[in-house]
Enzyme design. Structure first.
Site, PDB file in Angstrom:
ATOM      1  N   ASP A  38       0.820  -1.217   0.000  1.00 22.18           N
ATOM      2  CA  ASP A  38       0.000   0.000   0.000  1.00 22.18           C
ATOM      3  C   ASP A  38       0.852   1.264   0.000  1.00 22.18           C
ATOM      4  OD1 ASP A  38      -2.282  -1.407  -0.105  1.00 22.18           O
ATOM      5  OD2 ASP A  38      -2.684  -1.348   2.053  1.00 22.18           O
ATOM      6  N   LEU A  83     -19.164 -24.654 -26.729  1.00 20.25           N
ATOM      7  CA  LEU A  83     -18.691 -26.025 -26.901  1.00 20.25           C
ATOM      8  C   LEU A  83     -19.886 -26.951 -26.969  1.00 20.25           C
ATOM      9  CD1 LEU A  83     -15.958 -25.914 -24.117  1.00 20.25           C
ATOM     10  CD2 LEU A  83     -15.532 -26.032 -26.573  1.00 20.25           C
ATOM     11  N   GLU A 112      -9.122 -30.036 -19.325  1.00 20.79           N
ATOM     12  CA  GLU A 112      -9.134 -28.836 -18.480  1.00 20.79           C
ATOM     13  C   GLU A 112     -10.423 -28.821 -17.679  1.00 20.79           C
ATOM     14  OE1 GLU A 112      -9.003 -25.639 -21.270  1.00 20.79           O
ATOM     15  OE2 GLU A 112      -6.955 -26.096 -21.893  1.00 20.79           O
ATOM     16  N   LYS A 114     -13.801 -27.188 -16.549  1.00 22.02           N
ATOM     17  CA  LYS A 114     -14.708 -26.233 -17.175  1.00 22.02           C
ATOM     18  C   LYS A 114     -15.153 -25.267 -16.081  1.00 22.02           C
ATOM     19  CE  LYS A 114     -18.640 -25.955 -20.308  1.00 22.02           C
ATOM     20  NZ  LYS A 114     -19.313 -24.852 -19.652  1.00 22.02           N
ATOM     21  N   ASP A 116     -17.014 -22.314 -14.276  1.00 22.02           N
ATOM     22  CA  ASP A 116     -18.406 -21.887 -14.407  1.00 22.02           C
ATOM     23  C   ASP A 116     -18.535 -20.417 -14.005  1.00 22.02           C
ATOM     24  OD1 ASP A 116     -21.062 -22.018 -14.862  1.00 22.02           O
ATOM     25  OD2 ASP A 116     -21.567 -23.051 -12.992  1.00 22.02           O
ATOM     26  N   TYR A 225      -7.552 -20.163 -23.557  1.00 22.71           N
ATOM     27  CA  TYR A 225      -7.603 -20.278 -25.023  1.00 22.71           C
ATOM     28  C   TYR A 225      -6.947 -19.054 -25.631  1.00 22.71           C
ATOM     29  CZ  TYR A 225      -9.985 -21.048 -29.579  1.00 22.71           C
ATOM     30  OH  TYR A 225     -10.290 -21.264 -30.881  1.00 22.71           O
ATOM     31  N   LYS A 311     -20.144 -32.513 -18.948  1.00 23.69           N
ATOM     32  CA  LYS A 311     -20.786 -31.816 -17.824  1.00 23.69           C
ATOM     33  C   LYS A 311     -20.922 -32.748 -16.626  1.00 23.69           C
ATOM     34  CE  LYS A 311     -22.296 -27.709 -19.063  1.00 23.69           C
ATOM     35  NZ  LYS A 311     -23.549 -27.316 -19.210  1.00 23.69           N
ATOM     36  N   CYS A 405     -46.777 -12.824  10.772  1.00 27.26           N
ATOM     37  CA  CYS A 405     -45.336 -12.791  11.045  1.00 27.26           C
ATOM     38  C   CYS A 405     -44.996 -13.717  12.212  1.00 27.26           C
ATOM     39  CB  CYS A 405     -44.912 -11.362  11.368  1.00 27.26           C
ATOM     40  SG  CYS A 405     -43.182 -11.255  11.844  1.00 27.26           S
ATOM     41  N   CYS A 408     -43.763 -11.338  15.247  1.00 22.47           N
ATOM     42  CA  CYS A 408     -44.581 -10.357  15.965  1.00 22.47           C
ATOM     43  C   CYS A 408     -46.084 -10.548  15.731  1.00 22.47           C
ATOM     44  CB  CYS A 408     -44.173  -8.934  15.572  1.00 22.47           C
ATOM     45  SG  CYS A 408     -44.639  -8.492  13.892  1.00 22.47           S
ATOM     46  N   CYS A 423     -43.418  -8.422   6.451  1.00 24.32           N
ATOM     47  CA  CYS A 423     -44.101  -8.041   7.669  1.00 24.32           C
ATOM     48  C   CYS A 423     -44.078  -6.515   7.709  1.00 24.32           C
ATOM     49  CB  CYS A 423     -43.378  -8.615   8.882  1.00 24.32           C
ATOM     50  SG  CYS A 423     -43.937  -7.835  10.411  1.00 24.32           S
ATOM     51  N   CYS A 429     -41.452  -5.020  15.070  1.00 19.54           N
ATOM     52  CA  CYS A 429     -41.096  -6.424  14.843  1.00 19.54           C
ATOM     53  C   CYS A 429     -39.612  -6.601  15.178  1.00 19.54           C
ATOM     54  CB  CYS A 429     -41.385  -6.750  13.379  1.00 19.54           C
ATOM     55  SG  CYS A 429     -40.974  -8.426  12.902  1.00 19.54           S
TER      56      CYS A 429
HETATM   57  S1  IVH Z   1     -12.611 -23.437 -24.535  1.00 14.49           S
HETATM   58  C1  IVH Z   1     -14.173 -22.389 -28.959  1.00 14.49           C
HETATM   59  N1  IVH Z   1     -12.038 -24.133 -22.088  1.00 14.49           N
HETATM   60  O1  IVH Z   1     -17.494 -22.922 -21.526  1.00 14.49           O
HETATM   61  C2  IVH Z   1     -14.495 -22.661 -27.526  1.00 14.49           C
HETATM   62  N2  IVH Z   1     -14.122 -23.051 -22.476  1.00 14.49           N
HETATM   63  O2  IVH Z   1     -19.708 -23.915 -23.395  1.00 14.49           O
HETATM   64  C3  IVH Z   1     -13.459 -22.163 -26.606  1.00 14.49           C
HETATM   65  N3  IVH Z   1     -15.423 -22.648 -20.429  1.00 14.49           N
HETATM   66  O3  IVH Z   1     -17.881 -20.229 -23.704  1.00 14.49           O
HETATM   67  C4  IVH Z   1     -13.799 -22.409 -25.204  1.00 14.49           C
HETATM   68  N4  IVH Z   1     -13.974 -23.510 -19.024  1.00 14.49           N
HETATM   69  O4  IVH Z   1     -17.072 -19.744 -21.324  1.00 14.49           O
HETATM   70  C5  IVH Z   1     -12.955 -23.562 -22.893  1.00 14.49           C
HETATM   71  N5  IVH Z   1     -11.342 -24.762 -19.963  1.00 14.49           N
HETATM   72  C6  IVH Z   1     -12.255 -24.188 -20.766  1.00 14.49           C
HETATM   73  C7  IVH Z   1     -13.455 -23.650 -20.265  1.00 14.49           C
HETATM   74  C8  IVH Z   1     -14.379 -23.095 -21.161  1.00 14.49           C
HETATM   75  C9  IVH Z   1     -15.156 -22.910 -19.150  1.00 14.49           C
HETATM   76  C10 IVH Z   1     -16.673 -21.985 -20.888  1.00 14.49           C
HETATM   77  C11 IVH Z   1     -16.462 -20.886 -21.871  1.00 14.49           C
HETATM   78  C12 IVH Z   1     -17.230 -21.289 -23.101  1.00 14.49           C
HETATM   79  C13 IVH Z   1     -18.187 -22.285 -22.556  1.00 14.49           C
HETATM   80  C14 IVH Z   1     -18.548 -23.252 -23.657  1.00 14.49           C
END
Ligand code: IVH
Length: 667
Positions: A38, A83, A112, A114, A116, A225, A311, A405, A408, A423, A429
């Site tokens: 800082d 995807l 990798e 995925k 969320d 990517y 998934k 409620c 109260c 309420c 309350c």
């Molecule tokens: S590759 C051409 N790698 O999943 C596609 N996507 O349903 C390039 N996502 O829009 C995406 N983890 O937001 C890729 N390890 C990963 C990911 C990933 C999450 C998401 C991304 C994409 C969606 C596809």
């Protein structure tokens, strides 16, 4: 310090601070203390201000700004595709067969996680972040660069020197569970509706207009990517390893797999291991590693043929609904909660699930004793997703939302168009009274040292203080006679209360907890009307004439002052010495010179910072607005204003003024 010397120092501090950022947020291995960080940041801030340096990629810009920014829609250079999904191992085998049929050989896969969250595309030119765009519809997205600059794990300037001149890198913006839970705990304490999950919250945060709030939300990002020409490395995995060296946060959990068995092993492992991660994941992405082979495989209209997303199944279980109880929040909102026969889901024992509101109960047609399906997704609070009606005994009673409620006894109301029951007994309350007291003492309101939720509970339950004015009647003897209250804490509370008598009127007004009167509205009201008496004497019509005060706020204010108990409370607080009028200082600096003018600030300025200019506009009765529209009176233009802003003002014929013109207007 000479300018040249200063510029060098600025550069050195910038890269040193970025290095510390990288150590802390990407590697999670800080090497200096927060305090030292800082101090250095402050030093840099000072130098940049003194020498008029406005580098958008300086670490000083990571804190964001409260100037509201509009999101321009911009076209993606490369479309952002999604995807195709797989829900079973068979579908992954089919994918593997399709791939091999086209390329005609064996190939390596990268697995990798995925992530969320909310996807983002970052552009880097000559090693600097120049643009961050959301996915949007895949063709066009929102330019959210200002917000993304506040995300500490995203490098503003790259490390090393072997990165391509121009490239895009894509990934996911995430809100860590811990940050999400803290945010929800704050909302719960305030009695406000909770956020559903980290994914939506991250997406919502990214679209906020005030980047300083975004900065406070502590988002994180993983990149996965890279796109661009002139990459010398063929492997996707190896390219990302390289990107890691440039400072990007690349997951450590990706893995190169030689065959499908290794892919399945990865999936099985992460199916349960993912619950130990700090961020939400919803599957595994399997990608062909070689970029040459990826090119061979190409794309369908919607997604690449070289990748597939497996998934995870949402963890769910069935159990028995024992009862439904109801919680009254700080604002009077009533939330139904399902009490369940304990069941293990995703490694934790679940005993309760949120039912949110009456509509959800009705839609599920819930009966006490029902066998219900409970799911634990990205959300921390599990939810009931369905009922096994075949298990229902005819004697089971249908769940009827309560009419009164539970705290109260007052009859609940439900406003038209709203899902929640309330309420209405806000002054009688218990959870609502305590909520008001907690809000009153909170940091942004009266900021009373030594009093928090627990102390309020204690005061209320022990009959020491049952409303905010009674806090000011507490005596040292009363406090010290409480078990677990040391003399020191008692004195701290009394000192805190005494000090709060100097808190400026706008914060006192905010602290009263009038519905819809937040910090900004309170400031506006005080600036316009100066005293509590003036505010009290306004009609709804008069109030709505004030900028930013709509009918909902106006009605709430008038309604608040119409209640005898509120007037009585005000009288007491006035006697106790709180501030109910704008301070002389503030009043002295105020003029109407810019009344009725909407001014947009853009670019960098020589004499004042943008925040200072904003303050000057507001002090002189003008309004600082974030984006240019037909209603804009002037564009206060400094150096380096963006081309799109220039185009817009020219098109709309809006006059531009310089910093000096502006200062003259105030003379
Ligand atoms: S590759 C051409 N790698 O999943 C596609 N996507 O349903 C390039 N996502 O829009 C995406 N983890 O937001 C890729 N390890 C990963 C990911 C990933 C999450 C998401 C991304 C994409 C969606 C596809």
């Amino acid at each position: 310090m000479k300018r040249e010397e200063a510029l060098e120092k600025i550069k050195a501090l910038q890269s040193e601070l970025e290095e510390h950022n990288y150590n802390y947020y990407v590697l999670a291995q800080p090497v200096i203390s927060d305090f030292d960080f800082d101090m250095k940041l402050k030093e840099l801030e000072k130098l940049e201000k003194e020498f008029g340096i406005n580098d958008p990629n300086s670490p000083t810009h990571r804190v964001g700004s409260d100037i509201s920014s509009d999101f321009e829609q911009v076209e993606h250079k490369y479309m952002m595709l999604s995807l195709s999904n797989a829900y079973s191992e068979d579908e992954i085998r089919d994918f593997d067969t399709r791939v091999k049929k086209i390329i005609g050989t064996e190939c390596e896969y990268v697995c990798e996680l995925k992530y969320d969250g909310s996807s983002i595309s970052l552009t880097y030119e000559n090693g600097e972040l120049t643009r961050a765009v959301t996915r949007g519809d895949g063709v066009k997205g929102d330019d959210v660069t200002a917000n993304v600059r506040t995300i500490r794990s995203i490098p503003l300037k790259l490390r090393g020197n072997d990165y391509p001149e121009n490239f895009e890198i894509r990934g996911e913006i995430l809100m860590p569970f811990e940050v999400f839970n803290n945010l929800n705990a704050e909302l719960e304490a305030k009695g406000e509706p909770l956020l559903a999950n980290p994914r939506n919250t991250a997406a919502g945060t990214l679209k906020m207009k005030n980047s300083s709030i975004v900065a406070s939300r502590k988002l994180d990002a993983y990149l996965y990517y890279i796109l661009g020409e002139n990459f010398s490395i063929d492997g996707h995995y190896q390219t990302l390893e390289k990107a890691r060296e440039w400072g990007f946060k690349i997951s450590d959990d990706s893995q190169l797999c030689k065959n499908l068995d290794e892919v399945f092993e990865f999936i099985h492992n992460w199916d349960t291991e993912r619950f130990n991660l700090p961020v939400a994941t919803d599957g595994v992405v399997i990608k062909v590693n070689s970029k040459k082979l990826q090119e061979n495989l190409g794309f369908t209209a919607k997604s690449p043929r070289w990748a597939i997303a497996y998934k995870f199944k949402a963890e769910s279980a069935s159990t028995i609904l024992n009862s439904v109880s109801y919680q009254v929040g700080r604002t009077g909102a009533v939330t139904p909660v399902a009490n369940l026969e304990p069941v293990a889901i995703a490694g934790t024992i679940v005993k309760r699930a949120s039912l949110h509101n009456a509509d959800i109960i009705n839609n599920l047609d819930l009966h006490v004793g029902d066998t219900v399906f409970v799911e634990k997704g990205g959300e921390i609070i599990p939810k009931i997703t369905g009922v096994d009606a075949t298990q229902r005994h005819p004697m089971f009673e249908r769940v009827e939302f309560i009419k009164n409620c539970p705290e109260c006894g007052t009859e609940l109301i439900r406003n038209e168009g709203e899902a929640a029951h309330y309420c209405p007994n806000e002054d009688g309350c218990p959870p609502q009274i305590k909520g008001k007291m907690e809000h009153f003492v909170s940091r942004k309101a009266m900021d009373i040292d030594g009093i928090g939720q627990e102390t309020i509970d204690l005061f209320y339950n022990q009959n020491l203080a049952k409303n905010i004015s009674e806090l000011y009647e507490l005596t040292k003897e009363q406090l010290e006679s409480q078990e677990r209250m040391a003399e020191k804490s008692a004195q701290r509370i009394l000192d805190g209360l005494e000090a709060s008598k100097q808190v400026p009127f706008e914060r006192v007004l905010f602290a009263l907890g009038i519905r819809f009167v937040g910090e900004t509205v309170a400031k506006t009201l005080v600036k316009k009307l100066h005293t509590i008496e003036n505010i009290q004497n306004q009609t709804v019509e008069q109030l709505t004439e004030i900028d930013e005060v709509g009918s909902r706020i106006a009605e709430s204010v008038v309604d608040w002052f119409s209640k005898a108990e509120h007037l009585e409370l005000l009288e007491k607080l006035k006697k106790q010495g709180l501030q109910f009028a704008i301070s002389e200082d503030k009043l002295a600096g105020q003029t109407d010179k810019l009344a009725g003018l909407n001014i947009v600030i853009s670019g960098t300025f020589e004499k004042h910072s943008r925040d200072q200019l904003k303050e000057m506009i507001e002090k002189n009765g003008g309004k600082n607005v974030g984006s240019i529209s037909k209603k804009t009176s002037y564009l206060l233009a400094g150096d380096n204003i963006g081309p799109s802003k220039l185009e817009k003002v020219t098109k709309l014929g809006i006059p531009m003024i310089s910093e000096d013109d502006f200062l003259k207007m105030l003379e």
